[in-house]
Write a protein that holds these residues in place. Structure first.
Motif, short mmCIF file in Angstrom:
data_model
loop_
_atom_site.label_atom_id
_atom_site.label_comp_id
_atom_site.label_asym_id
_atom_site.label_seq_id
_atom_site.Cartn_x
_atom_site.Cartn_y
_atom_site.Cartn_z
N PRO A 85 0.82 -1.22 0.00
CA PRO A 85 0.00 0.00 0.00
C PRO A 85 0.85 1.27 0.00
O PRO A 85 0.79 2.09 0.93
CB PRO A 85 -0.81 -0.14 1.29
N ILE A 86 1.64 1.45 -1.04
CA ILE A 86 2.55 2.60 -1.11
C ILE A 86 1.82 3.80 -1.71
O ILE A 86 1.32 3.73 -2.84
CB ILE A 86 3.80 2.25 -1.95
N ASN A 87 1.75 4.86 -0.95
CA ASN A 87 1.15 6.11 -1.43
C ASN A 87 2.25 6.90 -2.12
O ASN A 87 3.10 7.51 -1.47
CB ASN A 87 0.56 6.89 -0.26
N VAL A 88 2.23 6.93 -3.44
CA VAL A 88 3.37 7.48 -4.18
C VAL A 88 3.42 9.00 -4.13
O VAL A 88 4.50 9.58 -4.32
CB VAL A 88 3.34 7.00 -5.65
N LEU A 89 2.30 9.67 -3.86
CA LEU A 89 2.30 11.13 -3.94
C LEU A 89 3.13 11.80 -2.83
O LEU A 89 3.91 12.70 -3.11
CB LEU A 89 0.87 11.66 -3.95
N PRO A 90 3.00 11.39 -1.55
CA PRO A 90 3.87 11.98 -0.54
C PRO A 90 5.24 11.31 -0.46
O PRO A 90 6.09 11.74 0.31
CB PRO A 90 3.10 11.77 0.77
N SER A 91 5.45 10.27 -1.25
CA SER A 91 6.74 9.57 -1.24
C SER A 91 7.71 10.27 -2.17
O SER A 91 7.32 10.91 -3.15
CB SER A 91 6.56 8.11 -1.68
N LEU A 92 9.00 10.12 -1.86
CA LEU A 92 10.01 10.88 -2.60
C LEU A 92 11.38 10.23 -2.44
O LEU A 92 11.73 9.77 -1.35
CB LEU A 92 10.07 12.32 -2.07
#
Length: 457
Positions: free
Chosen positions: A342-349
């Protein structure tokens, strides 16, 4: 000649106080001999004139002021290093727990180590392939990087950690040596068994060094566990030339142990009761990762930390974000939709991603495809908010295709099986498939030549 002290002044939780001690050193290891019991180890954590405060690794239960004697070793906490450590399992302070016998070698390493001097650092390049599409494509892990995973209680971060350990490898064209140092801090017995079985059944155990600190182990052992793991990584990387991936779960357990020991030492607390030196303490761990100009190997650090109440502003993730080069954020909403990982890509960097992908590293179009996926998926969030108000059937045709893209992105690109490993080319192929749902005119982050070539192909 070593002196033996026969009387303990006081015992306070995991701490032992001795007075009248001469020539002791901060961080020195002491040996505690218990009458009719098993010997224990401790470490000096405070010196005040001739008074010494030491933390006892196995705890002070069963000790009294008169039933034990203390001997000062004159040495810091050290681990014996040898190439034979690969494939072995150790407890939180480096003692073998796999039945394979002790480690023999001539090299002894102080576990406290030192952060890498910035002048000696080599800029991270190349990438480590995890086999997880959303990480490899959108949050690429670069050799020598510090990239934490922010999770929450009940989310499958342990499963993701095990999957990364099993699947991680260097880029396809590399013949360099690769190893993993896996560290579990404060885990339950069934979680520890899950990790062991997972690595043994997949055959990954041969490239893994494991450190397991259990939830019922003494709390003070937990403070030394990540330092033992990083010391092992430094030996493999800078002495044997391995590219080492350090996966550590759960660093929040380490910070809570630090808070408990700090409270026992009666130190002035800071935010939420954590010691005021939490930032510098975390930095002393994170900054041991990297690459050196003078050595072949590298240390890549992938710590996992659970955010209490999913609060990303909590002191642990907050301070971690100032030190590391990005973050991977797990989403409770995606987990509730049965999407793994369940990786939320938008806040990830990944702040170093741009220097380890593209032509000569992955593929020429990788950076543009990643930018396009981020751009389109961010628009999906706005359109979903609008659809909740007016209904999806009243959206424009383009917006409806964005909704279809969002569902495909989550169910076909982000979602993958626990045992499914995708190389970077497979991940990019799936990315192109979900992008093809959108009209050509919406692919504004890709060059016209790339778009035309894809639709013709």
């Amino acid at each position: 000649m070593a002196k033996e002290y026969l009387k303990i002044d006081s015992l306070e939780g995991p701490l032992m106080v001795l007075s009248g001690v001469e020539n002791a050193s901060y961080g020195e290891i002491i040996k505690i001999r218990v009458k009719d019991g098993k010997d224990r180890l401790g470490k000096i954590i405070r010196l005040e004139d001739k008074t010494v405060v030491a933390q006892v690794f196995e705890g002070t239960s069963g000790l009294s002021a008169t039933n034990a004697s203390v001997r000062f070793t004159g040495r810091p906490f050290e681990l014996i290093m040898s190439p034979d450590i690969l494939g072995r399992s150790f407890d939180g302070i480096g003692r073998p727990i796999d039945g394979g016998g002790p480690i023999y070698g001539n090299l002894r390493y102080n576990i406290n180590g030192r952060p890498i001097n910035p002048v000696a650092r080599k800029y991270p390049r190349d990438y480590i392939e995890t086999g997880v599409s959303s990480i490899d494509t959108l949050i690429t892990l670069i050799r020598g990087q510090k990239l934490p995973i922010f999770s929450g209680n009940g989310l499958p971060h342990n499963e993701l950690a095990a999957q990364i350990v099993r699947q991680a490898k260097l880029s396809g064209t590399s013949n360099d040596k690769f190893a993993v140092v896996f560290t579990a801090i404060g885990v339950k017995h069934d979680d520890a068994d899950f990790f062991r079985r997972s690595f043994e059944d997949s055959g990954a155990i041969d490239k893994v060094v494991m450190f397991i600190n259990l939830a019922d182990d003494p709390i003070v052992e937990r403070v030394s566990t990540p330092r033992c793991a990083l010391t092992t990584a430094e030996y493999l990387a800078f002495e044997l030339g391995y590219h080492v991936l350090v996966v550590m779960t759960d660093l929040t357990s380490y910070c809570e142990a630090l808070r408990e020991v700090s409270s026992a030492r009666e130190e002035v607390p800071s935010r939420k009761g954590y010691p005021g030196y939490l930032y510098s303490d975390l930095a002393s761990l994170y900054e041991r990762a990297g690459m050196l100009h003078s050595r072949e190997g590298s240390i890549t650090f992938l710590p996992i930390l659970t955010m209490p109440n999913d609060d990303i502003s909590h002191p642990i993730p907050d301070l971690t974000g100032y030190i590391t080069e990005g973050q991977i954020v797990l989403s409770r909403e995606l987990h509730q939709d049965n999407i793994y990982p369940p990786i939320n890509v938008l806040p990830s960097l990944s702040r170093l991603m741009k220097d380890g992908i593209g032509e000569g590293y992955t593929t020429k179009e990788h950076p543009d495809v990643a930018n396009q996926l981020f751009s389109c998926y961010s628009k999906v969030q706005d359109i979903r908010s609008l659809a909740q108000i007016i209904g999806e059937s009243d959206l424009t045709e383009t917006d409806q295709r964005y909704m279809a893209f969002g569902r495909a992105f989550e169910s076909r690109f982000v979602r993958q099986h626990l045992d499914e490993s995708r190389d970077i080319n497979k991940s990019l192929d799936i990315a192109w498939e979900v992008l093809s749902i959108l009209p050509k005119t919406e692919l504004d982050r890709l060059s016209t030549e790339i778009v035309e070539a894809f639709y013709k192909g």
